[in-house]
Design a protein around this motif. Structure first.
Motif, PDB file in Angstrom:
ATOM      1  N   ILE A  29       0.844  -1.194   0.000  1.00 52.43           N
ATOM      2  CA  ILE A  29       0.000   0.000   0.000  1.00 52.43           C
ATOM      3  C   ILE A  29       0.876   1.241   0.000  1.00 52.43           C
ATOM      4  N   ALA A  30       0.662   2.116  -0.983  1.00 48.83           N
ATOM      5  CA  ALA A  30       1.306   3.431  -1.006  1.00 48.83           C
ATOM      6  C   ALA A  30       0.244   4.497  -0.748  1.00 48.83           C
ATOM      7  N   HIS A  31       0.599   5.553  -0.053  1.00 48.43           N
ATOM      8  CA  HIS A  31      -0.348   6.651   0.195  1.00 48.43           C
ATOM      9  C   HIS A  31       0.434   7.887   0.644  1.00 48.43           C
ATOM     10  N   ASN A  32      -0.284   9.009   0.702  1.00 50.81           N
ATOM     11  CA  ASN A  32       0.344  10.272   1.092  1.00 50.81           C
ATOM     12  C   ASN A  32      -0.402  10.938   2.248  1.00 50.81           C
TER      13      ASN A  32
ATOM     14  N   GLU B 163      11.571  -5.760  -2.592  1.00 51.44           N
ATOM     15  CA  GLU B 163      10.598  -5.661  -3.690  1.00 51.44           C
ATOM     16  C   GLU B 163       9.415  -4.786  -3.290  1.00 51.44           C
ATOM     17  N   VAL B 164       8.917  -4.986  -2.072  1.00 51.53           N
ATOM     18  CA  VAL B 164       7.805  -4.184  -1.563  1.00 51.53           C
ATOM     19  C   VAL B 164       8.226  -2.722  -1.415  1.00 51.53           C
ATOM     20  N   LYS B 165       9.406  -2.488  -0.873  1.00 51.17           N
ATOM     21  CA  LYS B 165       9.897  -1.117  -0.692  1.00 51.17           C
ATOM     22  C   LYS B 165      10.011  -0.404  -2.034  1.00 51.17           C
ATOM     23  N   GLU B 166      10.566  -1.065  -3.021  1.00 56.63           N
ATOM     24  CA  GLU B 166      10.733  -0.446  -4.337  1.00 56.63           C
ATOM     25  C   GLU B 166       9.378  -0.087  -4.935  1.00 56.63           C
ATOM     26  N   TRP B 167       8.392  -0.959  -4.757  1.00 63.95           N
ATOM     27  CA  TRP B 167       7.069  -0.662  -5.311  1.00 63.95           C
ATOM     28  C   TRP B 167       6.437   0.525  -4.582  1.00 63.95           C
ATOM     29  N   ILE B 168       6.428   0.489  -3.252  1.00 62.75           N
ATOM     30  CA  ILE B 168       5.785   1.554  -2.478  1.00 62.75           C
ATOM     31  C   ILE B 168       6.448   2.899  -2.746  1.00 62.75           C
ATOM     32  N   GLU B 169       7.752   2.947  -2.631  1.00 65.37           N
ATOM     33  CA  GLU B 169       8.446   4.224  -2.804  1.00 65.37           C
ATOM     34  C   GLU B 169       8.394   4.691  -4.254  1.00 65.37           C
ATOM     35  N   GLY B 170       8.293   3.742  -5.185  1.00 60.58           N
ATOM     36  CA  GLY B 170       8.160   4.112  -6.590  1.00 60.58           C
ATOM     37  C   GLY B 170       6.831   4.760  -6.907  1.00 60.58           C
ATOM     38  N   GLN B 171       5.827   4.493  -6.076  1.00 60.97           N
ATOM     39  CA  GLN B 171       4.512   5.099  -6.266  1.00 60.97           C
ATOM     40  C   GLN B 171       4.408   6.496  -5.655  1.00 60.97           C
ATOM     41  N   GLN B 172       5.222   6.785  -4.668  1.00 60.42           N
ATOM     42  CA  GLN B 172       5.034   7.981  -3.858  1.00 60.42           C
ATOM     43  C   GLN B 172       5.071   9.290  -4.668  1.00 60.42           C
ATOM     44  N   ASP B 173       5.966   9.368  -5.626  1.00 59.40           N
ATOM     45  CA  ASP B 173       6.138  10.625  -6.363  1.00 59.40           C
ATOM     46  C   ASP B 173       4.938  10.979  -7.231  1.00 59.40           C
ATOM     47  N   ARG B 174       4.131   9.977  -7.576  1.00 56.25           N
ATOM     48  CA  ARG B 174       2.992  10.246  -8.467  1.00 56.25           C
ATOM     49  C   ARG B 174       1.690  10.483  -7.717  1.00 56.25           C
ATOM     50  N   LEU B 175       1.698  10.396  -6.409  1.00 58.31           N
ATOM     51  CA  LEU B 175       0.467  10.542  -5.651  1.00 58.31           C
ATOM     52  C   LEU B 175       0.005  12.006  -5.619  1.00 58.31           C
ATOM     53  N   ASP B 176      -1.275  12.216  -5.916  1.00 57.67           N
ATOM     54  CA  ASP B 176      -1.829  13.565  -5.953  1.00 57.67           C
ATOM     55  C   ASP B 176      -2.098  14.052  -4.530  1.00 57.67           C
ATOM     56  N   VAL B 177      -1.793  15.319  -4.262  1.00 53.77           N
ATOM     57  CA  VAL B 177      -2.161  15.932  -2.985  1.00 53.77           C
ATOM     58  C   VAL B 177      -3.163  17.061  -3.191  1.00 53.77           C
ATOM     59  N   ARG B 178      -3.375  17.448  -4.441  1.00 53.37           N
ATOM     60  CA  ARG B 178      -4.320  18.534  -4.745  1.00 53.37           C
ATOM     61  C   ARG B 178      -5.394  18.075  -5.726  1.00 53.37           C
TER      62      ARG B 178
END
Length: 241
Positions: free
Chosen positions: A185-188, A226-241
């Protein structure tokens, strides 16, 4: 820029937050022993979702979720980014019935801890990592055998928005030993609900649920990476606005 209205909205949220916690803490103490395990989950995760809803109403926090189709029907180990308190409420409802790995001090909090106890968490002593690992493996396998999902925050503690913590291997090891998949799970959430801060920001909590990762023929260190690479790879694309 922080404004007086932002502080006022945050205070309004906390008023609702504590009212919900007190009400459900008392309710769970009175009715919990007479309810089935799944009904206790329904009651207490309703409290969590009311808190999430209160944050949206008072502070203008929206929610965007991707990957609901990736939630498996059966038991799994959920490995999530940990930035705030928000995801602890949201994920419990999303993956119900669920047992969460948490620090044992939380069980001592009046009202809040009363409810948590009824959800069969795995409460560990973080000052004793060796014993905590044994506890996660023993109790985690038991919970999974009973049909629960297990939520683990591999960074161990809340990591500020935009930062990366050290990923522990206990979640991967539990999934491998239990022969169940890992759901990353990735989230912001830390942007809108920063840890250890009164102020809450308006914006979007963007949650991404990854496809289940098979644990067959995997080693815990490689699986954790593998899990870390996936989660952190998603972080930059997560919308905050």
């Amino acid at each position: 820029m922080n404004t007086p209205i932002m502080y006022l909205r945050s205070i309004c949220f906390y008023v609702l937050y504590f009212l919900i916690v007190i009400f459900f803490g008392v309710l769970s103490s009175l009715s919990g022993p007479f309810l089935s395990y799944i009904n206790r989950h329904h009651m207490l995760t309703t409290a969590g979702m009311l808190i999430v809803r209160s944050l949206s109403l008072t502070c203008g926090v929206k929610i965007k979720v991707e990957g609901l189709e990736n939630i498996p029907d059966g038991p799994c180990v959920v490995l999530s980014k940990h930035q705030s308190t928000w995801e602890t409420f949201f994920l419990q409802r999303l993956f119900m019935p669920v047992s969460t790995i948490l620090k044992q001090e939380l069980l001592k909090i009046p009202f809040f801890g009363w409810g948590i106890r009824l959800m069969h968490p795995i409460a560990i002593d973080r000052s004793n990592p060796r014993q905590a690992m044994v506890q996660v493996m023993q109790q985690g396998k038991q919970r999974i055998s009973e049909g629960n999902r297990v939520v683990i925050y591999p960074e161990g503690t809340r990591t500020p928005y935009g930062k990366v913590g050290k990923y522990g291997r206990s979640g991967a090891a539990l999934a491998i030993a239990s022969k169940v998949p890992v759901v990353p799970i990735a989230h912001n959430a830390g942007y809108c609900w920063p840890s250890h801060q009164l102020l809450k920001r308006s914006g979007v909590v963007h949650v991404v649920i990854g496809k289940p990762i098979s644990t067959t023929d995997k080693e815990s260190q490689a699986l954790t990476e593998e899990v870390k690479e996936w989660i952190e790879g998603q972080q930059d694309r997560l919308d905050v606005r």
